[in-house]
Design an enzyme around this catalytic site. Sequence first.
Site, PDB file in Angstrom:
ATOM      1  N   LYS A 249      22.349  27.465  25.373  1.00  0.00           N
ATOM      2  CA  LYS A 249      22.661  28.737  25.915  1.00  0.00           C
ATOM      3  C   LYS A 249      21.692  28.960  27.150  1.00  0.00           C
ATOM      4  CE  LYS A 249      21.405  32.711  26.069  1.00  0.00           C
ATOM      5  NZ  LYS A 249      21.381  33.207  27.367  1.00  0.00           N
TER       6      LYS A 249
ATOM      7  N   GLU B 277       7.936  26.721  24.878  1.00  0.00           N
ATOM      8  CA  GLU B 277       7.278  26.649  26.277  1.00  0.00           C
ATOM      9  C   GLU B 277       7.514  27.913  26.837  1.00  0.00           C
ATOM     10  OE1 GLU B 277       5.863  23.996  27.475  1.00  0.00           O
ATOM     11  OE2 GLU B 277       6.617  22.391  26.067  1.00  0.00           O
TER      12      GLU B 277
ATOM     13  N   CYS C 275       5.994  28.559  36.278  1.00  0.00           N
ATOM     14  CA  CYS C 275       5.390  29.088  34.925  1.00  0.00           C
ATOM     15  C   CYS C 275       3.830  28.545  34.887  1.00  0.00           C
ATOM     16  CB  CYS C 275       6.007  28.316  33.489  1.00  0.00           C
ATOM     17  SG  CYS C 275       6.452  26.529  33.826  1.00  0.00           S
TER      18      CYS C 275
ATOM     19  N   GLU D 249       1.354  38.037  33.109  1.00  0.00           N
ATOM     20  CA  GLU D 249       2.108  37.200  33.852  1.00  0.00           C
ATOM     21  C   GLU D 249       3.139  38.336  34.844  1.00  0.00           C
ATOM     22  OE1 GLU D 249       5.467  34.828  32.287  1.00  0.00           O
ATOM     23  OE2 GLU D 249       4.652  33.269  33.307  1.00  0.00           O
TER      24      GLU D 249
HETATM   25  P1  NAD Z   1      13.376  35.052  28.794  1.00  0.00           P
HETATM   26  O1  NAD Z   1      12.598  34.795  27.697  1.00  0.00           O
HETATM   27  O2  NAD Z   1      13.667  36.579  29.194  1.00  0.00           O
HETATM   28  O3  NAD Z   1      15.074  34.547  28.688  1.00  0.00           O
HETATM   29  C1  NAD Z   1      14.698  33.064  28.281  1.00  0.00           C
HETATM   30  C2  NAD Z   1      16.073  32.727  27.648  1.00  0.00           C
HETATM   31  O4  NAD Z   1      15.827  33.152  26.320  1.00  0.00           O
HETATM   32  C3  NAD Z   1      17.342  33.183  28.434  1.00  0.00           C
HETATM   33  O5  NAD Z   1      18.510  32.220  28.193  1.00  0.00           O
HETATM   34  C4  NAD Z   1      17.465  34.304  27.436  1.00  0.00           C
HETATM   35  O6  NAD Z   1      18.950  35.094  27.517  1.00  0.00           O
HETATM   36  C5  NAD Z   1      17.105  33.992  26.278  1.00  0.00           C
HETATM   37  N1  NAD Z   1      16.742  35.030  25.242  1.00  0.00           N
HETATM   38  C6  NAD Z   1      16.483  36.274  25.318  1.00  0.00           C
HETATM   39  N2  NAD Z   1      16.236  36.946  24.248  1.00  0.00           N
HETATM   40  C7  NAD Z   1      16.653  36.202  23.232  1.00  0.00           C
HETATM   41  C8  NAD Z   1      16.712  36.303  21.930  1.00  0.00           C
HETATM   42  N3  NAD Z   1      16.415  37.618  21.103  1.00  0.00           N
HETATM   43  N4  NAD Z   1      17.032  35.484  21.099  1.00  0.00           N
HETATM   44  C9  NAD Z   1      17.437  34.120  21.625  1.00  0.00           C
HETATM   45  N5  NAD Z   1      17.483  33.944  23.083  1.00  0.00           N
HETATM   46  C10 NAD Z   1      16.948  34.992  23.718  1.00  0.00           C
HETATM   47  O7  NAD Z   1      12.740  34.309  30.147  1.00  0.00           O
HETATM   48  P2  NAD Z   1      13.014  34.134  31.567  1.00  0.00           P
HETATM   49  O8  NAD Z   1      12.943  35.419  32.047  1.00  0.00           O
HETATM   50  O9  NAD Z   1      14.537  33.968  31.903  1.00  0.00           O
HETATM   51  O10 NAD Z   1      12.087  33.258  32.169  1.00  0.00           O
HETATM   52  C11 NAD Z   1      10.942  33.587  32.710  1.00  0.00           C
HETATM   53  C12 NAD Z   1       9.784  32.906  31.727  1.00  0.00           C
HETATM   54  O11 NAD Z   1      10.034  31.618  31.419  1.00  0.00           O
HETATM   55  C13 NAD Z   1       8.468  33.209  32.205  1.00  0.00           C
HETATM   56  O12 NAD Z   1       7.551  33.811  31.325  1.00  0.00           O
HETATM   57  C14 NAD Z   1       7.834  31.879  32.695  1.00  0.00           C
HETATM   58  O13 NAD Z   1       6.415  31.617  32.411  1.00  0.00           O
HETATM   59  C15 NAD Z   1       8.540  30.899  31.367  1.00  0.00           C
HETATM   60  N6  NAD Z   1       8.688  29.602  31.770  1.00  0.00           N
HETATM   61  C16 NAD Z   1       7.865  28.658  30.773  1.00  0.00           C
HETATM   62  C17 NAD Z   1       7.900  27.608  31.173  1.00  0.00           C
HETATM   63  C18 NAD Z   1       6.846  26.490  30.321  1.00  0.00           C
HETATM   64  O14 NAD Z   1       7.315  25.285  30.364  1.00  0.00           O
HETATM   65  N7  NAD Z   1       6.108  26.653  29.770  1.00  0.00           N
HETATM   66  C19 NAD Z   1       8.901  26.943  32.175  1.00  0.00           C
HETATM   67  C20 NAD Z   1       9.556  27.768  32.805  1.00  0.00           C
HETATM   68  C21 NAD Z   1       9.672  29.104  32.607  1.00  0.00           C
END
Ligand code: NAD
Length: 506
Positions: free
Chosen positions: A190, A265, A299, A397
């Site tokens: 997804k 992550e 991240c 963040e």
């Molecule tokens: P997000 O959490 O908004 O979304 C990530 C994914 O989760 C999307 O596909 C979204 O549709 C899905 N999602 C959202 N709500 C959900 C739910 N209730 N159930 C299942 N899936 C759901 O994150 P984002 O805004 O897309 O990404 C940015 C974030 O990702 C930042 O906080 C960044 O630090 C983090 N990040 C972490 C790493 C790491 O390796 N630690 C790497 C890249 C990004």
Amino acid sequence: MTNHVTETNQSKQNFAVEDVSLFINGEFVDSVSKKTFANLSPFSNETINLVAEGDKEDINVAVESAKTAFETIWKTMKISERMVYINRIADLIDEEAEEIARLEAIDTGLPISQTKKQAARAAMNFRFYAKMVESTLHGEAYQVDDEFINYTIYKPLGVVGLITPWNAPFMLETWKVAPALATGNTVVLKPAELSPLTANKLAEVIQKAGLPKGVFNIVHGFGETAGDALVRHPDVEAISFTGETTTGSTIIKNAADTLKKTSMELGGKSPLIVFEDADLDRALDAAVWGIFSFNGERCTSNSRVFLHKNIKEKFVAALKERVKNIVVGDPMDKATELGPLIETAHYNKVKKYIEIAGEEGCDVFQGDVPAAFSAGNYVPPTLLLNATNDMKVCQEEIFGPVMAVIEFETEEEVIKVANDVKYGLAGFVWTNDIKRGHRVAQAVEAGMIWINSQNTRDLRIPFGGTKASGIGREGGHYAIFEFYTEPKVIHVAISDHHIPQFGKKK
Ligand code: NAD
């Protein structure tokens, strides 16, 4: 001095991007509801294309096909045969690298020079896991005197759900898909709703590689609907998630009813510490690149920079000069260093934090965004000078091109403040004192620390964070042994050991 203005204008180009379907059981299909949503350009906020909006029904179909593929073909396929597919995917990604980089830049606003590197790394992810699984995925054997041999084997889990963010979509998707498939699992991916394009390029590649139907599936859609249905599905054995900390916590709760394994992550607020004896030129390069590459949407970005008071003035002057010279431009221009943020809502969030920084007492210093780019989600490269670690802008963040700069005096003090944050993803230490480098690296609470180094990545290392930055690790054998497979132990008696004889008449 003003920013260099790039010449090209993406909005004048035809996006030349097809609408995005779901990919289920080897076919590109509409969603059951036939609903679609618009995918907007970070550069112009125009519609790039339409995306099929998957929901629970689509997840059900995708999981069913992944389950069938697992049971009937993928889990029993000879490893050598499976790896032919995995290596073929890598080769096809290489062939498509230019197009993948182009789509990623259009979709995310990441500069094309950076998306090109990501595409190359995505191919490496497949090759790396093919090699790793073939050479190291084996169990152990334990001899117990002359009575038993116990041995372990590593079995794939079954159907795994992969949920990914928008900040480095293709690379992060392949970082999960490659180990999942190589270890013999089947997949429902997804992707983030804000960056759907390159996931379908991966589906095209996988279709071309001839992977059996149902081994790899994609359901586009929103997190709260499609993502949630994947998390709650009883036939999905595990969820590997990368995204925001709050989303991770929701997913863990929702995965609990079906007792799923989860890998998290999550977000970060990583410190970069510069001691007075550091190689300041290299530390400057690393600090600037670490926050302004990837449009600040990284991240592991060094969003908090701690400067020793004796070098602070000089370092800040150099930072200001860099910030004024960063090339803010069209993501499609290869000279561009900083592009627009993913969407307007995120742009508004980042702008709000910059406003808050001013209210909290920071001296806000920014580069410029050329007027030609006013339709895009551009936030100029920003320094929050004279920040203190307790400020909201140093605790939360921001996920944009915004660096908070904090002064320190002693090693003990900087360790204490660097750790005074809920996150623990990454950290960077700059010093030429070898003992101090190791001491500080060991004391800073983070899953990954770099000494005198920018954020380089070795695919063999455990990648991930501690505290609110994650649970579990990806990368190397951590992914294949600890997440995508399960050890199974088989006890074999090799002699007639004692078995108690309950109920036997004496
Ligand atoms: P997000 O959490 O908004 O979304 C990530 C994914 O989760 C999307 O596909 C979204 O549709 C899905 N999602 C959202 N709500 C959900 C739910 N209730 N159930 C299942 N899936 C759901 O994150 P984002 O805004 O897309 O990404 C940015 C974030 O990702 C930042 O906080 C960044 O630090 C983090 N990040 C972490 C790493 C790491 O390796 N630690 C790497 C890249 C990004």
